[in-house]
Write a protein that holds these residues in place. Sequence first.
Motif, PDB file in Angstrom:
ATOM      1  N   VAL A   1      14.185  -7.481 -56.970  1.00 50.49           N
ATOM      2  CA  VAL A   1      15.849  -7.325 -56.816  1.00 50.49           C
ATOM      3  C   VAL A   1      16.383  -9.170 -56.962  1.00 50.49           C
TER       4      VAL A   1
ATOM      5  N   SER B   1      12.549 -12.390 -54.621  1.00 47.02           N
ATOM      6  CA  SER B   1      13.054 -11.761 -53.816  1.00 47.02           C
ATOM      7  C   SER B   1      12.903 -10.252 -54.339  1.00 47.02           C
ATOM      8  N   ASP B   2      11.790  -9.392 -52.817  1.00 48.13           N
ATOM      9  CA  ASP B   2      11.899  -8.051 -53.936  1.00 48.13           C
ATOM     10  C   ASP B   2      13.091  -6.957 -52.070  1.00 48.13           C
TER      11      ASP B   2
ATOM     12  N   ARG C   1      15.167  -5.767 -48.525  1.00 52.00           N
ATOM     13  CA  ARG C   1      16.450  -5.255 -48.752  1.00 52.00           C
ATOM     14  C   ARG C   1      17.853  -6.137 -47.902  1.00 52.00           C
TER      15      ARG C   1
ATOM     16  N   THR D   1      17.590 -10.509 -47.794  1.00 57.45           N
ATOM     17  CA  THR D   1      17.360 -12.080 -47.826  1.00 57.45           C
ATOM     18  C   THR D   1      18.353 -12.820 -47.480  1.00 57.45           C
TER      19      THR D   1
ATOM     20  N   ASP E   1      18.108  -6.990 -60.297  1.00 63.67           N
ATOM     21  CA  ASP E   1      18.318  -5.555 -60.202  1.00 63.67           C
ATOM     22  C   ASP E   1      17.812  -5.488 -61.754  1.00 63.67           C
TER      23      ASP E   1
ATOM     24  N   LEU F   1      24.951  -5.701 -55.197  1.00 64.67           N
ATOM     25  CA  LEU F   1      24.360  -6.398 -54.434  1.00 64.67           C
ATOM     26  C   LEU F   1      25.672  -7.067 -53.258  1.00 64.67           C
TER      27      LEU F   1
ATOM     28  N   ARG G   1      21.880  -2.317 -43.881  1.00 64.26           N
ATOM     29  CA  ARG G   1      20.341  -3.118 -44.546  1.00 64.26           C
ATOM     30  C   ARG G   1      19.529  -0.930 -44.742  1.00 64.26           C
TER      31      ARG G   1
ATOM     32  N   PRO H   1      20.966  -3.951 -52.248  1.00 72.81           N
ATOM     33  CA  PRO H   1      20.576  -5.366 -51.226  1.00 72.81           C
ATOM     34  C   PRO H   1      21.655  -6.240 -50.923  1.00 72.81           C
TER      35      PRO H   1
END
Length: 364
Positions: A4, A24-25, A27, A29, A60, A156, A182, A188
């Motif tokens: 993401v 980071s992937d 949901r 961060t 993304d 985002l 979340r 994200p």
Amino acid sequence: MTDVLDIAVRHRLGDFTLVSSFTSDGRLTALFGSSGSGKTSLVNVIGGLIRPDSGHVRVDGETLVDTERGIFLPKHRRRIGYVFQEARLFPHLTVRQNLLFGHWFVPRPQRRPAELDKVLELLGIGHLLHRRPGALSGGEKQRVAIGRALLAQPRLLLMDEPLAALDEARKAEILPHIERLRDEVGIPIVYVSHALAEVARLATTVAVIENGRVAACGPTADILSRPDLAARPGAPEASSLLTAEVAGFDEAFGLARLTTPAGPLTIARGTLLQGQRIKIRILASDVMLSLDRLSEISALNVLSGSVAEIGERSGLGGSTVHLRVACGEAKLAARLTAKSVALLGLQPGKPVHAVIKSVSVEMP
């Protein structure tokens, strides 16, 4: 799987240089660090408020910044929602008008009429529509600000210390709504905070920011328990973050029995319900280690395991050692004196028992 977030930037701000790189992937961060560490500067690079000297920002899979290729997408084209410490609502508009202001940033053909109703339900603000910001509490203002950002249909959501200006009661009011955001919305979130309890409760991924650099990035439970990070000067105490399910109750003594990846635990019941899934946090200083399985002690929790990792000595005169103990499918953080480590002859692989008082288990 595409990350993401994919960020690698360098930018000089006076005497301070931001040199940060991470992916980071998750949901949610969390950018975690002390004041002045560079968290907000990094968020402003992601949001387009700062044009970095070099590097790239990808969200993304889409490139927002790439200095080598001459790409810098203006902030109004990034489709990024921004929630600040202060709600920044328009005081002359009602809550409904403030919320719908977000729709102005969405091309008319892409606007979803039912989106307002979803946001009202998600944030619990339907009863506030006709009020003006001056008649709202701090927590209500922040929920409206989040709703306005969501109605812009962002790819985002950036949240820069959104709870910093709220008292504990208002924080407790808004935290469950951020958890729903979340888990249910699918957008994200990058969440800036220096409050460890917020990070432990909300984050799926943590990036630790120190002096403009990312010192570590990974799953929240792993980052919070790492001995090397806990040993740094000024670092918060290491802790273990576990998912748990309420398996039953000891009604006579007001206790709840939990099933966790580390093994069964008993804690104060409080308002817990049968089958409820929760997060629990155990500070490293609240974990005692024993070579034998103790009996006739006041602590109700004794978990069998083995030493997984021993950090370097730290603290005044090298008096402290941080460890991780493998119990079941989890690793528990522990903080002992260097003398205790020596007396017990602790080394990786050695069998031990982790002793935890029920009253030491927190729910962040």
